[in-house]
Design an enzyme around this catalytic site. Structure first.
Site, short mmCIF file in Angstrom:
data_model
loop_
_atom_site.label_atom_id
_atom_site.label_comp_id
_atom_site.label_asym_id
_atom_site.label_seq_id
_atom_site.Cartn_x
_atom_site.Cartn_y
_atom_site.Cartn_z
N THR A 66 9.72 20.93 2.29
CA THR A 66 8.96 22.09 2.73
C THR A 66 7.53 21.98 2.23
OG1 THR A 66 8.98 24.49 2.94
CG2 THR A 66 9.78 23.61 0.85
N LYS A 70 5.38 18.23 4.05
CA LYS A 70 6.01 17.80 5.31
C LYS A 70 5.31 16.63 6.00
CE LYS A 70 8.31 22.10 6.60
NZ LYS A 70 8.59 23.05 7.69
N GLY A 130 -1.37 30.18 17.56
CA GLY A 130 -1.55 29.44 16.32
C GLY A 130 -1.63 27.96 16.60
N ALA A 131 -2.15 27.20 15.64
CA ALA A 131 -2.25 25.75 15.81
C ALA A 131 -2.05 25.02 14.49
CB ALA A 131 -3.59 25.39 16.44
N GLY A 132 -1.24 25.60 13.59
CA GLY A 132 -0.88 24.93 12.34
C GLY A 132 0.38 24.10 12.55
N GLY A 133 1.06 23.77 11.45
CA GLY A 133 2.26 22.92 11.52
C GLY A 133 3.38 23.57 12.34
N ALA A 134 3.58 24.87 12.15
CA ALA A 134 4.67 25.56 12.86
C ALA A 134 4.40 25.59 14.36
CB ALA A 134 4.82 26.98 12.32
N LEU A 233 8.05 33.39 14.71
CA LEU A 233 8.71 32.45 13.79
C LEU A 233 8.90 33.08 12.40
CD1 LEU A 233 8.43 30.55 16.11
CD2 LEU A 233 7.42 28.86 14.62
P1 ATR Z 1 1.77 26.38 9.10
O1 ATR Z 1 1.67 24.93 8.79
O2 ATR Z 1 2.82 27.12 8.33
O3 ATR Z 1 1.86 26.65 10.56
P2 ATR Z 1 -1.10 26.62 8.73
O4 ATR Z 1 -1.25 25.17 8.98
O5 ATR Z 1 -1.81 27.24 7.59
O6 ATR Z 1 0.41 27.05 8.56
O7 ATR Z 1 -1.52 27.35 10.11
C1 ATR Z 1 -1.68 28.69 10.18
C2 ATR Z 1 -2.13 29.09 11.60
O8 ATR Z 1 -2.31 30.50 11.60
C3 ATR Z 1 -3.43 28.49 12.04
O9 ATR Z 1 -3.38 28.31 13.44
C4 ATR Z 1 -4.46 29.59 11.69
O10 ATR Z 1 -5.62 29.62 12.46
P3 ATR Z 1 -6.85 28.62 12.16
O11 ATR Z 1 -6.43 27.29 12.70
O12 ATR Z 1 -7.98 29.22 12.90
O13 ATR Z 1 -7.04 28.63 10.67
C5 ATR Z 1 -3.65 30.81 11.99
N1 ATR Z 1 -4.11 31.97 11.22
C6 ATR Z 1 -3.86 32.22 9.93
N2 ATR Z 1 -4.42 33.39 9.55
C7 ATR Z 1 -5.06 33.89 10.64
C8 ATR Z 1 -5.78 35.08 10.91
N3 ATR Z 1 -5.99 35.99 9.97
N4 ATR Z 1 -6.26 35.26 12.17
C9 ATR Z 1 -6.06 34.34 13.13
N5 ATR Z 1 -5.36 33.19 12.93
C10 ATR Z 1 -4.84 32.98 11.71
#
Ligand code: ATR
Length: 292
Positions: A66, A70, A130-134, A233
């Site tokens: 985790t 990852k 969103g565009a992070g890992g999840a 999620l």
């Molecule tokens: P994980 O790997 O768990 O998905 P992460 O890589 O930190 O977590 O990704 C978090 C996602 O949530 C990203 O897409 C982030 O947007 P940015 O790419 O612009 O940073 C989004 N996110 C987190 N907080 C946010 C907020 N307050 N408003 C809009 N988007 C948010």
């Protein structure tokens, strides 16, 4: 639980791991199936190469991975399966004679959540928030299900574009039957312009996660009217503000608890070469629902 000299050891590495529900899930499955194994948390802090070597030397049969490892863990493995390679993240390691081999059961778990809820993505309009890992894992799951369109919505558009490029490369290599025009990106502030209706939306950010329960990634009412199905999620709280808004507009909403259960079930199946009966997965789900 009867631990003896032959008990197979499994575990999860991450930092922090104090709140993980994985030991409860895996130990319940072992008990239900009468399999002699135990699953423990390992708070991993330090050199990842040494950590992986240590676990391997001790014969730990399987490891879940985790945050924050990852992606970095991939360097320490003898190989990864196609989906994990495409996603660029691994959450499951299996002991083999030559070293640990990696899989991504987050993708498989989300797929099984959809199957269990009877949600089909084929020919549908899909939105990833969103565009992070999840989000990346969710997007790869979606692309294999032949949606009509896939729109990745993210505050930092470049990250959404990056996922789009990976998806298109994967689709090309695997004949996934999705065209370049079908995959697009936008910023949340432009979501009002999303055409049509009947969307299936995946909420893949941490916005709305406990204790930030009064926040929602999208504040445009029109979007929720276009959304027929919302999958968050997040599983804490049980009903996020995103889910409430989907339901208030007449849609159906689901949280990420089933995905959590199924990613564990998929790891369990990979490690033990068995299929976990659906009633056992359902029991685990009910226990976690009560425990959260
Ligand atoms: P994980 O790997 O768990 O998905 P992460 O890589 O930190 O977590 O990704 C978090 C996602 O949530 C990203 O897409 C982030 O947007 P940015 O790419 O612009 O940073 C989004 N996110 C987190 N907080 C946010 C907020 N307050 N408003 C809009 N988007 C948010």
């Amino acid at each position: 639980m009867n631990i003896n000299g032959r008990t197979a050891v499994y575990g999860i590495i991450g930092n922090p791991v104090e709140h993980t529900m994985s030991p409860a899930i895996h130990n319940h499955i072992s008990q239900a199936l009468g399999i002699d194994s135990v699953y423990v948390p390992f708070r991993a802090d330090g050199n990842l190469e040494n950590i992986v070597k240590g676990l391997y030397s001790l014969g730990v049969r399987g490891i879940n991975v985790t945050v924050p490892y990852k992606t970095d863990i991939m360097r320490e493995l003898i190989g990864v399966d196609d989906v994990a390679g495409a996603v660029g993240a691994v959450n499951t390691l299996k002991y083999t004679e030559k070293g640990f081999y990696g899989y991504n059961t987050d993708v498989m778990g989300l797929e099984r959540e959809l199957e269990s809820e009877g949600i089909s993505l084929s020919g549908r309009h899909v939105v990833i928030l969103g565009a992070g890992g999840a989000a990346r894992a969710a997007a790869f799951m979606c692309i294999s299900k032949s949606p009509a369109t896939l729109t990745i919505v993210n505050r930092t558009r470049a990250k959404a574009e990056d996922i789009r490029a990976s998806l298109l490369a994967y689709a090309r290599d695997n004949n996934a039957g999705i065209t370049e025009d079908a995959v697009s990106t936008m910023e949340p502030s432009n979501i009002t312009g999303l055409p049509g209706s009947g969307y299936i939306a995946f909420q893949c950010t941490k916005v709305g996660l406990y204790p930030d329960v009064d926040s929602c990634i999208i504040n445009d009412e029109g979007f929720f009217e276009k959304t027929e199905t919302g999958i968050d999620l997040i599983y804490k709280p049980e009903t996020t503000l995103f889910m409430k808004r989907v339901m208030d507009s007449g849609g159906k909403a689901y949280n990420g608890l089933k995905m959590l259960v199924y990613q564990a079930v998929c790891s369990y199946e990979i490690w033990n070469g068995i299929s976990v009966p659906e009633n056992v997965a359902e029991d685990v789900y009910k226990i976690l629902k009560g425990e959260r």
